[in-house]
Design an enzyme around this catalytic site. Structure first.
Site, PDB file in Angstrom:
ATOM      1  CG  ASP A 184      -2.254   0.311   1.453  1.00 14.61           C
ATOM      2  OD1 ASP A 184      -2.397   1.451   0.211  1.00 14.61           O
ATOM      3  OD2 ASP A 184      -3.088   0.885   2.075  1.00 14.61           O
ATOM      4  CG  ASP A 200      -9.272   2.545   0.262  1.00 11.45           C
ATOM      5  OD1 ASP A 200      -8.941   1.406  -0.266  1.00 11.45           O
ATOM      6  OD2 ASP A 200      -8.865   3.495   0.586  1.00 11.45           O
TER       7      ASP A 200
END
Ligand code: GLA
Length: 723
Positions: free
Chosen positions: A474, A543
């Protein structure tokens, strides 16, 4: 097909599938672009030149009849200060502070294999043309690299600059490519967005002057993607010309299209020169990232299919690209930071028997990471939370037949971390200015060798000492105070140096652990670019897991990235990002248009609901090969109406699935039809929605009416199976 040089006309012909790219050496020694488009014969193309004597044009010294101004040529590598007043591709400053340049052809070679770029990812390829140009004024030697491909309508380009003079040179601009087109009847198409709404589509006519998209965030970014296409005003999904360009780079980029006085269009792509200055010592080289150009005469769909094939066959790690992707259950939205061994083992148990085959433990397993304010940088297992380390959970996953994946954010650091307390100067910041924070975190200064070594060591230790099959990598903020406390003068290209540092770490970890499958992520899909895809075969697309939002995000992303590159999960409702409720089946159908998985708490599911998950996984398995290898046809755009429709067709034409979503239900509604593509016209296909067979030509021509259940955001899938 291949690369040809016709000495008699001084012309290079690069032939990829169905296309020709041609340029030649002019009598002045400059490289003149001639053509990029549908395949043409290898003959003299000099008639495309439109040099017209102009009263007010500055012409080259030996020009006859006042016609030879570089302003009027289509130039292959335009530079600064020599009668081309448009945007240049390269600017180099010598010790006289002159940036005037005159790059002239010296020689060329056809290399048997495509050379890799030192320190940067690039696509694979065969025969490559390397054309060398020399600037007698400042001593720089420039090599332009071109690769052609037999099976895709793609040309790749990049540039290398070497200082062959005696004094240092300062590069203030080094783009990867310039493509001059002989008219301006184009529109620019690009992908814009933000966190949780990445890669929406923009289409706008060019105008006199400059159209530009860029990033200055030290990340290819969710705001604008390093992709653009020039399309004709009449170009549609399946018809008309489209020239797509994508930069294999994860940092600051620019894509510009300049329309000039002669109504020609100059398309430029490369590292953004906004914050860029690179000093080249004697005999030193600088390489630009690679630009990928696609030509399609079959609209946006043809362009996308070419990008998809190209990335799958020539860019993405061939160990993983066509292998069945892990079907993941990820704990993030189910637990956030709140978990322990017991909870995670129960989580794993709940997935047993559903067909889900990989458990990914997300953020929160390390350091003092109980919320997002602390712990980044301390890549040591938090044994208060996970007694005995990761072993209990990993063993439990493996014993349950699930692979084990782990989340990292290697590039970041929290001020509340042992690492920061020990090395406060390792962050990107100006010492006397309190830095901005993004999600309460700072960026590690990857331009520093010791920082890179630390990151490689701590991540490697975890990967070595634990049986990890999968990594989610990430990156959750972009850069603000662009300053390394160790770079000094070299801060002038700090962002590029950071990206080179990042690639060095990716190389070490991805190659150091070849059995591990890496997934990319950046606050969802905020760094979704071909360079990341080179390392990470799939990227968490957003997301935003809301099924309706995903139709937009995945549709936009598919303009240049293959579906197998998009990680797509089924999440809980009300959706954590939008608060919207969508049917469970719709969430699965939309998540099936990518590398699918789940991001919810299955421990709360009833037996019946778990059976539904199992059925969804089975349904996905029927089409997983289409996602990995098939051709995509976009049948209805969610940007243009109430419906989303995508069709996947296997390369052998035997099986196709169409997925349709209707957003809002209208009472007494009007029938919605799709017109499937890519079928064998003469073959018979069993149409699942009709329960009988029709000829491919009939299905494509007469179309299929799509029936939906009642309700909003409802999906329907139709299978076409060749008999
Ligand atoms: C980012 C990612 C999410 C999740 C969190 C964890 O937002 O995009 O998927 O991993 O970080 O902090």
């Amino acid at each position: 097909m291949g690369i040809f040089y016709d000495k008699t006309i001084g012309t290079f012909f690069l032939e990829s599938k169905d296309v020709t790219y041609a340029f030649r050496v002019t009598r002045f020694g400059f490289l003149e672009h001639l053509y990029f488009g549908k395949r043409v014969a290898r003959e003299d193309l000099s008639h495309v030149e439109a040099l017209i004597g102009r009263g007010q044009e500055n012409v080259l010294p030996d020009s006859e009849k006042r016609i030879h101004s570089l302003n009027q040529y289509l130039n292959e590598c335009p530079t600064y200060g020599r009668s081309d007043n448009r945007e240049s591709m390269l600017a180099v400053c010598d010790d006289r502070y002159s940036r005037i340049s005159e790059l002239k052809y010296v020689s060329h070679k056809i290399l048997p294999a495509k050379p890799a770029i030192d320190g940067m990812p690039s696509s694979r390829g065969g025969k490559t043309l390397a054309v060398t140009l020399k600037d007698a004024l400042n001593g720089s030697v420039v090599t332009l690299f071109y690769t052609a491909y037999d099976d895709v309508p793609v040309i790749t380009r990049r540039m290398e600059i070497e200082n062959k003079g005696k004094k240092p040179l300062v590069i203030t601009r080094a783009y990867s490519a310039c493509l001059d087109l002989c008219d301006d009847d184009w529109q620019a198409l690009s992908l814009y967005g933000a966190w949780a709404r990445e890669r929406f589509i923009d289409r706008t006519p060019l105008h006199h002057g400059i159209w530009e998209i860029d990033s200055k965030r030290c990340s290819s970014s969710g705001q604008l993607n390093p992709f653009a296409a020039l399309v004709r005003p009449h170009t549609t999904e399946e018809n008309g010309e489209a020239i797509g360009v994508n930069l294999v780079y994860s940092g600051d980029f620019t894509v510009k299209a300049q329309v000039d006085q002669d109504e020609t269009t100059r398309l430029l792509v490369g590292i953004n020169d906004y914050d860029f200055e690179w000093t080249l010592g004697k005999n030193e080289k600088f390489s630009t990232p690679e630009a990928v150009f696609v030509y399609s005469a079959d609209g946006l769909g043809g362009m996308s299919r070419a990008f998809h094939d190209f990335y799958r066959n020539y860019l993405i790690n061939d160990r993983f690209v066509y292998a069945a992707r892990p079907i993941v259950i990820n704990n993030w939205e189910a637990t956030y930071f709140n978990f322990d061994n017991e909870k995670l083992c129960a989580f794993i148990d709940s997935a047993k028997g559903t067909g889900i085959n990989t458990f990914v433990l997300d953020d929160g397993w390390f350091g003092k990471r109980n919320n997002d304010k602390a712990g980044l940088g301390d890549w040591f297992i938090n044994t208060d939370k996970l007694e005995g380390g990761l072993t209990t959970v990993i063993n439990h996953a493996h014993e349950s037949g699930l692979k084990f994946g782990l989340w990292f954010e290697p590039e970041m650091i929290n001020v509340d971390s042992d690492l920061y307390r020990e090395h406060p100067d390792w962050i990107v910041a100006l010492p006397d200015l309190k830095p901005c924070a993004g999600r309460d975190q700072q960026i590690l200064d990857l331009t520093r060798k010791e920082v890179r070594e630390y990151v490689i060591k701590v991540v490697s230790d975890i990967l070595k000492n634990n049986a990890i099959d999968y990594v989610k990598w990430d990156m959750n903020r972009t850069m603000t105070e662009n300053f390394s406390q160790a770079l000094g003068e070299k801060n002038k290209a700090m962002h590029h140096r950071y990206i080179l540092g990042l690639y060095e770490i990716c190389e070490a970890l991805v190659n150091g652990f070849p059995h591990i499958f890496f997934e990319g992520c950046a606050s969802g899909g905020c760094r979704f670019d071909p360079a990341m895809l080179y390392y990470f075969p799939q990227i968490w697309t957003s997301d935003d897991t809301d099924a309706y939002m995903r139709t937009l995000i995945q549709y936009g992303t598919s303009l240049c990235y293959p579906l197998s590159a998009m990680s797509c999960h089924v999440a809980a409702c009300p959706n954590h990002q939008t608060g919207r409720n969508t049917p469970f089946a719709s969430r699965a159908d939309i998540a099936h248009l990518g590398a699918t998985g789940y991001e919810l708490d299955l421990t709360k599911f009833t037996e019946e609901e778990l059976e539904e998950v199992k059925a969804q996984v089975n349904k996905y398995n029927e089409m997983s090969d289409l996602v990995l290898k098939g051709d995509l046809y976009r049948l209805a755009s969610p940007f243009e109406g109430n419906y989303f429709a995508e069709q996947l067709v296997s390369k052998d034409g035997k099986f196709s699935r169409i997925t349709v979503m209707r957003n809002l239900n209208l009472p007494n509604g009007i029938a919605f039809r799709v017109y499937p593509k890519g079928l064998d016209e003469k073959a018979d296909y069993y149409v699942s929605s009709l329960g009988r067979a029709l000829k491919g030509a009939t299905i494509a021509g007469a179309g299929l009416v799509v029936n939906f259940d009642r309700g909003d955001f409802v999906t329907t899938t139709i299978d076409l199976t060749r008999k």
